[in-house]
Motif scaffolding. Structure first.
Motif, PDB file in Angstrom:
ATOM      1  N   GLU A   1       0.831  -1.202   0.000  1.00 37.39           N
ATOM      2  CA  GLU A   1       0.000   0.000   0.000  1.00 37.39           C
ATOM      3  C   GLU A   1       0.869   1.257   0.000  1.00 37.39           C
ATOM      4  OE1 GLU A   1      -2.962  -0.135   3.049  1.00 37.39           O
ATOM      5  OE2 GLU A   1      -3.715  -2.108   2.427  1.00 37.39           O
ATOM      6  N   GLU A   2       1.935   1.273   0.791  1.00 42.30           N
ATOM      7  CA  GLU A   2       2.791   2.457   0.842  1.00 42.30           C
ATOM      8  C   GLU A   2       3.594   2.637  -0.446  1.00 42.30           C
ATOM      9  OE1 GLU A   2       5.136   2.428   4.384  1.00 42.30           O
ATOM     10  OE2 GLU A   2       3.423   3.000   5.647  1.00 42.30           O
ATOM     11  N   LEU A   3       3.831   1.559  -1.180  1.00 41.53           N
ATOM     12  CA  LEU A   3       4.501   1.661  -2.473  1.00 41.53           C
ATOM     13  C   LEU A   3       3.539   2.092  -3.578  1.00 41.53           C
ATOM     14  CD1 LEU A   3       6.739  -1.558  -2.406  1.00 41.53           C
ATOM     15  CD2 LEU A   3       7.529   0.814  -2.254  1.00 41.53           C
ATOM     16  N   GLY A   4       2.252   2.188  -3.265  1.00 38.43           N
ATOM     17  CA  GLY A   4       1.266   2.569  -4.262  1.00 38.43           C
ATOM     18  C   GLY A   4       0.913   1.452  -5.222  1.00 38.43           C
ATOM     19  N   LEU A   5       1.167   0.201  -4.823  1.00 41.91           N
ATOM     20  CA  LEU A   5       0.873  -0.941  -5.682  1.00 41.91           C
ATOM     21  C   LEU A   5      -0.510  -1.529  -5.410  1.00 41.91           C
ATOM     22  CD1 LEU A   5       4.364  -2.705  -5.488  1.00 41.91           C
ATOM     23  CD2 LEU A   5       3.480  -1.255  -7.325  1.00 41.91           C
ATOM     24  N   THR A   6      -0.989  -1.393  -4.185  1.00 38.90           N
ATOM     25  CA  THR A   6      -2.321  -1.869  -3.831  1.00 38.90           C
ATOM     26  C   THR A   6      -3.011  -0.806  -2.987  1.00 38.90           C
ATOM     27  OG1 THR A   6      -1.650  -2.960  -1.758  1.00 38.90           O
ATOM     28  CG2 THR A   6      -1.526  -4.267  -3.798  1.00 38.90           C
ATOM     29  N   THR A   7      -4.302  -1.000  -2.774  1.00 37.48           N
ATOM     30  CA  THR A   7      -5.094  -0.164  -1.883  1.00 37.48           C
ATOM     31  C   THR A   7      -5.755  -1.061  -0.847  1.00 37.48           C
ATOM     32  OG1 THR A   7      -7.162  -0.352  -3.128  1.00 37.48           O
ATOM     33  CG2 THR A   7      -5.582   1.344  -3.852  1.00 37.48           C
ATOM     34  N   PRO A   8      -6.359  -0.496   0.198  1.00 38.63           N
ATOM     35  CA  PRO A   8      -7.056  -1.346   1.172  1.00 38.63           C
ATOM     36  C   PRO A   8      -8.157  -2.198   0.555  1.00 38.63           C
ATOM     37  CG  PRO A   8      -6.703   0.840   2.083  1.00 38.63           C
ATOM     38  CD  PRO A   8      -6.286   0.911   0.644  1.00 38.63           C
ATOM     39  N   GLU A   9      -8.667  -1.784  -0.616  1.00 40.91           N
ATOM     40  CA  GLU A   9      -9.752  -2.541  -1.262  1.00 40.91           C
ATOM     41  C   GLU A   9      -9.247  -3.555  -2.287  1.00 40.91           C
ATOM     42  OE1 GLU A   9      -9.711   0.918  -1.214  1.00 40.91           O
ATOM     43  OE2 GLU A   9     -10.852   0.901   0.679  1.00 40.91           O
ATOM     44  N   SER A  10      -7.948  -3.616  -2.512  1.00 38.15           N
ATOM     45  CA  SER A  10      -7.414  -4.511  -3.541  1.00 38.15           C
ATOM     46  C   SER A  10      -7.707  -5.972  -3.220  1.00 38.15           C
ATOM     47  CB  SER A  10      -5.905  -4.319  -3.684  1.00 38.15           C
ATOM     48  OG  SER A  10      -5.594  -3.041  -4.198  1.00 38.15           O
ATOM     49  N   VAL A  11      -8.120  -6.711  -4.247  1.00 35.99           N
ATOM     50  CA  VAL A  11      -8.394  -8.146  -4.122  1.00 35.99           C
ATOM     51  C   VAL A  11      -7.205  -8.909  -4.692  1.00 35.99           C
ATOM     52  CG1 VAL A  11      -9.917 -10.022  -4.826  1.00 35.99           C
ATOM     53  CG2 VAL A  11     -10.867  -7.755  -4.317  1.00 35.99           C
ATOM     54  N   PRO A  12      -6.652  -9.870  -3.964  1.00 36.29           N
ATOM     55  CA  PRO A  12      -5.510 -10.622  -4.486  1.00 36.29           C
ATOM     56  C   PRO A  12      -5.840 -11.354  -5.777  1.00 36.29           C
ATOM     57  CG  PRO A  12      -5.717 -10.958  -2.120  1.00 36.29           C
ATOM     58  CD  PRO A  12      -6.962 -10.244  -2.568  1.00 36.29           C
ATOM     59  N   HIS A  13      -4.846 -11.466  -6.632  1.00 34.72           N
ATOM     60  CA  HIS A  13      -4.954 -12.281  -7.841  1.00 34.72           C
ATOM     61  C   HIS A  13      -5.105 -13.744  -7.471  1.00 34.72           C
ATOM     62  CE1 HIS A  13      -2.604 -15.013 -10.515  1.00 34.72           C
ATOM     63  NE2 HIS A  13      -3.268 -14.421 -11.484  1.00 34.72           N
ATOM     64  N   SER A  14      -4.369 -14.187  -6.446  1.00 36.34           N
ATOM     65  CA  SER A  14      -4.419 -15.595  -6.044  1.00 36.34           C
ATOM     66  C   SER A  14      -3.858 -15.733  -4.640  1.00 36.34           C
ATOM     67  CB  SER A  14      -3.614 -16.466  -7.017  1.00 36.34           C
ATOM     68  OG  SER A  14      -2.262 -16.032  -7.089  1.00 36.34           O
ATOM     69  N   ALA A  15      -4.224 -16.837  -3.985  1.00 40.55           N
ATOM     70  CA  ALA A  15      -3.684 -17.192  -2.680  1.00 40.55           C
ATOM     71  C   ALA A  15      -3.409 -18.687  -2.682  1.00 40.55           C
ATOM     72  CB  ALA A  15      -4.663 -16.829  -1.571  1.00 40.55           C
ATOM     73  N   LEU A  16      -2.206 -19.052  -2.254  1.00 43.32           N
ATOM     74  CA  LEU A  16      -1.764 -20.441  -2.254  1.00 43.32           C
ATOM     75  C   LEU A  16      -1.206 -20.781  -0.882  1.00 43.32           C
ATOM     76  CD1 LEU A  16       0.196 -20.261  -5.640  1.00 43.32           C
ATOM     77  CD2 LEU A  16      -2.093 -21.242  -5.320  1.00 43.32           C
ATOM     78  N   VAL A  17      -1.426 -22.024  -0.445  1.00 44.16           N
ATOM     79  CA  VAL A  17      -0.944 -22.432   0.877  1.00 44.16           C
ATOM     80  C   VAL A  17      -0.370 -23.839   0.811  1.00 44.16           C
ATOM     81  CG1 VAL A  17      -2.483 -20.954   2.221  1.00 44.16           C
ATOM     82  CG2 VAL A  17      -3.261 -23.217   1.528  1.00 44.16           C
ATOM     83  N   GLN A  18       0.575 -24.084   1.718  1.00 37.29           N
ATOM     84  CA  GLN A  18       1.143 -25.423   1.893  1.00 37.29           C
ATOM     85  C   GLN A  18       1.513 -25.567   3.369  1.00 37.29           C
ATOM     86  OE1 GLN A  18       3.802 -26.889  -1.124  1.00 37.29           O
ATOM     87  NE2 GLN A  18       5.045 -28.037   0.337  1.00 37.29           N
ATOM     88  N   ARG A  19       1.248 -26.725   3.916  1.00 37.55           N
ATOM     89  CA  ARG A  19       1.429 -26.906   5.360  1.00 37.55           C
ATOM     90  C   ARG A  19       2.886 -26.791   5.781  1.00 37.55           C
ATOM     91  NH1 ARG A  19      -1.901 -31.459   8.729  1.00 37.55           N
ATOM     92  NH2 ARG A  19      -1.497 -30.639  10.821  1.00 37.55           N
ATOM     93  N   SER A  20       3.815 -27.376   5.007  1.00 37.84           N
ATOM     94  CA  SER A  20       5.226 -27.316   5.363  1.00 37.84           C
ATOM     95  C   SER A  20       6.096 -27.609   4.161  1.00 37.84           C
ATOM     96  CB  SER A  20       5.547 -28.319   6.482  1.00 37.84           C
ATOM     97  OG  SER A  20       5.372 -29.654   6.031  1.00 37.84           O
ATOM     98  N   THR A  21       7.313 -27.097   4.189  1.00 46.93           N
ATOM     99  CA  THR A  21       8.319 -27.381   3.175  1.00 46.93           C
ATOM    100  C   THR A  21       9.676 -26.998   3.733  1.00 46.93           C
ATOM    101  OG1 THR A  21       8.990 -27.019   0.873  1.00 46.93           O
ATOM    102  CG2 THR A  21       8.162 -25.117   2.081  1.00 46.93           C
ATOM    103  N   GLU A  22      10.733 -27.615   3.243  1.00 44.54           N
ATOM    104  CA  GLU A  22      12.083 -27.325   3.724  1.00 44.54           C
ATOM    105  C   GLU A  22      12.811 -26.420   2.741  1.00 44.54           C
ATOM    106  OE1 GLU A  22      15.296 -29.994   6.008  1.00 44.54           O
ATOM    107  OE2 GLU A  22      15.239 -30.409   3.859  1.00 44.54           O
TER     108      GLU A  22
END
Length: 265
Positions: free
Chosen positions: A234-255
């Protein structure tokens, strides 16, 4: 005749990053990352370009709606069993979030790190010794995963500090990452978003620097975001508080292996 948008992705030769585990040295760090997430935003390339030094430019992609965009990601996780090769019995744990953009450096794909927030008094070591743009923060993770190999049922992160405040809440799914919007196929999605080959940043003394990591191919699953706010973007002017992510990915663990020391470019 109306010009057609270019195909997603770019014709950049990108060697496969999926290589066997390399040998690590006494100064290299091995760590188990838990509650690993990648929250990505599609941003205007010209907005990102303003924050990049010479020789770097945004790596751009075309979405299904025809927009040409660049990507930036917040990558939060918990370090577990963080240890140096010369002291394998000394192990630390801490919360961490990396903020990065996907760029080209002299024609090759790479990532540009805006900085890292770290919930540990050890943050002073990389800041002082290697001039890394790492910042102290207080991070609170609340996560719940279903069974041994099930999806993430609940994921919440609250980060407080003078740099890198963040709020994230999401729920995982059983849907593998696959091919995300803007990429040709699943392989390009994995190579660009999850396995960048080279990383660069501006050191605290103003000089450019670089370091590298290794990890096995990630097995990420898609997630639904309920709340996502990242002060850095937000401070870099790349997103706003209303911005919706393009994608979200998760993984429980990795080394991961982090090859140290980082070096000036």
């Amino acid at each position: 005749m109306t010009a057609q948008p270019e195909a997603p992705g770019t014709d950049i030769p990108t060697p496969s990053p999926f290589v066997p585990r390399p040998a690590s040295g006494p100064w290299d760090v091995t760590t188990l990352l838990l509650d690993f997430a990648i929250i990505t935003y599609a941003v205007p390339p010209e907005a990102l370009a303003r924050h990049l030094p010479p020789d770097f430019e945004p790596d751009t992609f075309v979405l299904k709606d025809g927009r040409r965009v660049a990507f930036v990601s917040a990558v939060p996780f918990r370090d577990e069993e963080f240890r140096f090769g010369f002291a394998p019995f000394f192990r630390a744990r801490m919360g961490q979030t990396n903020y990065r953009a996907y760029v080209r450096y002299r024609g090759e794909r790479a990532v540009w790190f805006f900085g890292t927030s770290l919930d540990s008094f050890w943050v002073g070591v990389p800041r002082s010794l290697w001039k890394l743009p790492w910042h102290p923060a207080r991070m609170r993770f609340q996560t719940r995963w279903s069974g041994e190999g099930g999806p993430c049922e609940h994921y919440r992160l609250d980060t407080q500090g003078t740099w890198g405040r963040a709020e994230l809440e999401l729920v995982g799914t059983e849907t593998p990452m696959g091919c995300l919007d803007g990429f040709r196929d699943e392989e390009e999605t994995a190579v660009v978003l999850t396995h960048p080959l080279r990383g660069f940043y501006t050191r605290r003394d103003g000089r450019p620097g670089t370091y590298s990591v290794w990890h096995e191919r990630l097995r990420l699953h898609r997630a639904h975001v309920h709340v996502a706010r990242f002060q850095v973007f937000e401070e870099l002017g790349l997103t706003t508080p209303e911005s919706v992510p393009h994608s979200a990915l998760v993984q429980r663990s990795t080394e991961f292996i982090i090859f140290l020391p980082p070096r000036p470019l």
